[in-house]
Design an enzyme around this catalytic site. Structure first.
Site, PDB file in Angstrom:
ATOM      1  N   HIS A 211      17.654  34.916  48.070  1.00 38.43           N
ATOM      2  CA  HIS A 211      17.322  35.283  46.683  1.00 38.43           C
ATOM      3  C   HIS A 211      18.121  36.512  46.507  1.00 38.43           C
ATOM      4  CE1 HIS A 211      14.642  36.244  43.451  1.00 38.43           C
ATOM      5  NE2 HIS A 211      14.160  34.839  43.400  1.00 38.43           N
TER       6      HIS A 211
ATOM      7  N   ASP B 197      11.883  37.488  54.410  1.00 42.63           N
ATOM      8  CA  ASP B 197      11.424  37.247  53.078  1.00 42.63           C
ATOM      9  C   ASP B 197      10.511  35.845  53.025  1.00 42.63           C
ATOM     10  OD1 ASP B 197      11.163  36.129  50.537  1.00 42.63           O
ATOM     11  OD2 ASP B 197      13.448  36.309  49.793  1.00 42.63           O
TER      12      ASP B 197
ATOM     13  N   GLN C  65       8.646  31.927  50.087  1.00 46.98           N
ATOM     14  CA  GLN C  65       8.643  30.525  50.210  1.00 46.98           C
ATOM     15  C   GLN C  65       8.091  29.851  51.541  1.00 46.98           C
ATOM     16  OE1 GLN C  65       9.217  28.815  47.337  1.00 46.98           O
ATOM     17  NE2 GLN C  65      10.328  30.439  46.110  1.00 46.98           N
TER      18      GLN C  65
ATOM     19  N   LYS D 113       2.763  32.752  44.242  1.00 44.35           N
ATOM     20  CA  LYS D 113       3.413  31.542  44.836  1.00 44.35           C
ATOM     21  C   LYS D 113       2.407  30.915  45.879  1.00 44.35           C
ATOM     22  CE  LYS D 113       8.050  33.212  44.368  1.00 44.35           C
ATOM     23  NZ  LYS D 113       8.779  32.489  43.197  1.00 44.35           N
TER      24      LYS D 113
ATOM     25  N   CYS E 295      17.936  32.386  40.921  1.00 47.88           N
ATOM     26  CA  CYS E 295      18.156  33.797  41.488  1.00 47.88           C
ATOM     27  C   CYS E 295      18.958  33.506  43.040  1.00 47.88           C
ATOM     28  CB  CYS E 295      17.079  34.530  41.653  1.00 47.88           C
ATOM     29  SG  CYS E 295      16.224  34.935  40.076  1.00 47.88           S
TER      30      CYS E 295
END
Lengths: 412, 87
Positions: free
Chosen positions: A122, A199, A202, A225, A371
């Site tokens: 991202h 990261d 997700q 999220k 993104c």
């Protein structure tokens, strides 16, 4: 198994009618909906406990402080961290990555050093490192993505060297849902004494995470999220590493002592211990309260169950999409290699047209680059339409999605 | 006139010269009727989307109150097209 009916009953927004249809919300990789428990926790905080945290001696301040600090504890337990000193509350994943990039980049990286990122990232795990490399003169190495959408681990192993100081990778692609083997990547990074930042935007909302088992140094994720409110996110940092880092933002609460000399203009400052060293100014207390409630909600369901449910939806969706003649799905076909994200294009339509047509059927999906422009360029795709799932989505909703796509294909 | 019908004009993510136009909810039906009456050519009509062409540009009109104008030089050209279509 999860009780879908009970879960759906906790989300008031799912009763909405949008464009004449019952809402199908398939934009969960962008943000998730909020259960009534989270909404009530935030309202309750403002109605009964609102005050500023830390260094207040009155009752409300102590209540707010306790809620705020216990939210750190909840987040720590959720990802297997040792305790609240490893949990820094930030605005979102982006701010968490910026914190590491600026704090380590500003004070520890120099020309000759290298930071390894990936073409799957991202923009939030690309741009901060790019900005800092321009400022400090270190080099970025970018790991290739294979045509099936998986990370090229051989290329990663080639690009990690004795010059590497940080390896920053996505746990799960926000476009393809591909799950990266961060445990193996951590091993590769640690073999050359580099740090690894993951990261987790997700991954943390969708699967069980244990930072000690993964042996990672930093993990960044967002509250919104994972059923929590916007404006609250988490940076996990290994205790000894955070303890050795300088602050990213300066202000109140991140210091132990500040002395200023009006004659010389010099300030003598002692910084607070982590995590407060990295939480300058009044934090998002209500956001933290909401995030803690979201974590409790997810823990009650069980993250293994969340993962199983999403895998079932992805497997079902991929299978049903095979019925479509003009729709191309990206990423690995094996549902075991991905989480609940399915990106696709319909021949003859651009991604936005598809998304707007699905909107007409009450189905919310996202379109564009998500993104992640380098990944789209790698796969030679201009843009994609993305459906992404969460705990409240159902096979019946997937059926509606497929039927809508069949009608859309007819006009493409 | 644009203020009467247009809520927002935005460049589409990842599409160099395509724009999305959000019509104001209260006047969207009137706006869509005017647009369909003024475009040079309607190429396809479906329940959820109409494909049209005006000044050589492809236009998509969605019943939800959104439009796409493709391959416009810039936002000024989009506004100029919309002025014509909503007159």
């Amino acid at each position: 198994m999860i009780d879908l009916e009970r879960i759906r009953g906790d989300f008031p927004i799912l009763d909405r009618i949008v464009n004449g249809h019952k809402l199908v919300y398939f934009d969960n990789a962008a943000t998730t909906q909020k259960p009534i428990q989270v909404i009530n926790a935030i309202v309750d905080y403002y109605k009964f406990h609102n005050s500023n945290v830390h260094r207040g001696v009155h009752t409300l301040s102590q209540e707010a402080t306790e809620l705020y600090e216990s939210a750190h504890e909840e987040a720590a337990k959720f990802i297997g961290a040792e305790g609240l000193e490893e949990i820094v509350f930030v605005k979102n994943t982006t701010e968490a990555i910026n914190l590491v990039a600026y704090s380590l980049g500003m004070w520890s990286l120099e020309p000759g050093d290298e930071v390894v990122i990936t073409a799957m990232d991202h923009h939030s795990n690309i741009v901060p490192w790019h900005l800092m490399s321009e400022l400090k003169g270190f080099k970025l190495r970018i790991v290739r993505v294979k045509q099936d959408g998986t990370l090229d681990l051989e290329d990663l192993a080639d690009k990690v060297s004795s010059k590497t100081r940080i390896v920053a990778v996505p746990h799960v692609s926000n476009v393809l849902g591909v799950v990266n083997d961060v445990k193996s990547i951590a091993k590769i990074a640690h073999e050359v004494d580099a740090l690894i930042l993951v990261d987790g935007a997700q991954s943390v909302p969708h699967m069980p995470i244990d930072v000690r088992d993964l042996d990672i140094d930093f993990l960044a994720f967002s509250g919104h999220k994972m059923l929590g409110p916007t404006g609250i996110g988490v940076l996990y940092g290994r205790r000894d590493i955070l303890g050795s880092m300088r602050p990213f933002l300066g202000g109140g609460d991140m210091i132990s002592e500040v002395h200023s000399d009006v004659e010389t203009g010099k300030c003598t400052i002692t910084y607070n211990a982590p995590p407060w060293r990295f939480e300058a100014g009044t934090p998002n207390i209500a956001g933290a309260v909401g995030l803690a409630e979201a974590i409790r909600y997810l823990r009650n369901i069980g993250m293994e169950n969340v993962l199983l449910h999403e895998r079932d939806l992805v497997e079902y969706t991929l299978r049903r999409m095979e019925e479509l003649g003009k729709t191309h799905v990206y990423g690995p076909r094996d549902p075991g290699k991905r989480l609940g994200v399915v990106s696709f294009n319909v021949e003859g339509l651009d991604s936005h047209e598809t998304a707007m047509m699905l909107d007409s059927y009450g189905i919310m999906v996202r379109s564009g680059l998500h993104c992640a422009q380098p990944l789209h360029e790698t796969l030679s795709i201009q843009t994609t339409t993305r459906a992404s799932f969460y705990i409240y989505n159902t096979r019946e909703e997937v059926d509606r999605f497929i039927e809508a796509l069949k009608e859309i294909e007819m006009v493409a | 006139m644009l203020e009467e019908y247009i809520a927002k004009i935005e460049k589409l993510c990842g599409a160099k010269n395509d724009y999305v136009i959000l019509l104001k909810y209260s006047s969207k039906n009137e706006a869509i009727e005017k647009i369909l009456g003024n475009v040079d050519k309607i190429e396809l009509k479906t329940g959820v989307m109409k494909k049209a062409r005006h000044r050589g540009k492809e236009i998509r009109i969605f019943t939800t109150g959104k439009l796409i104008i493709k391959d416009a030089a810039d936002e000024d050209e989009v506004k100029s097209i919309l002025e014509e279509l909503l007159s």
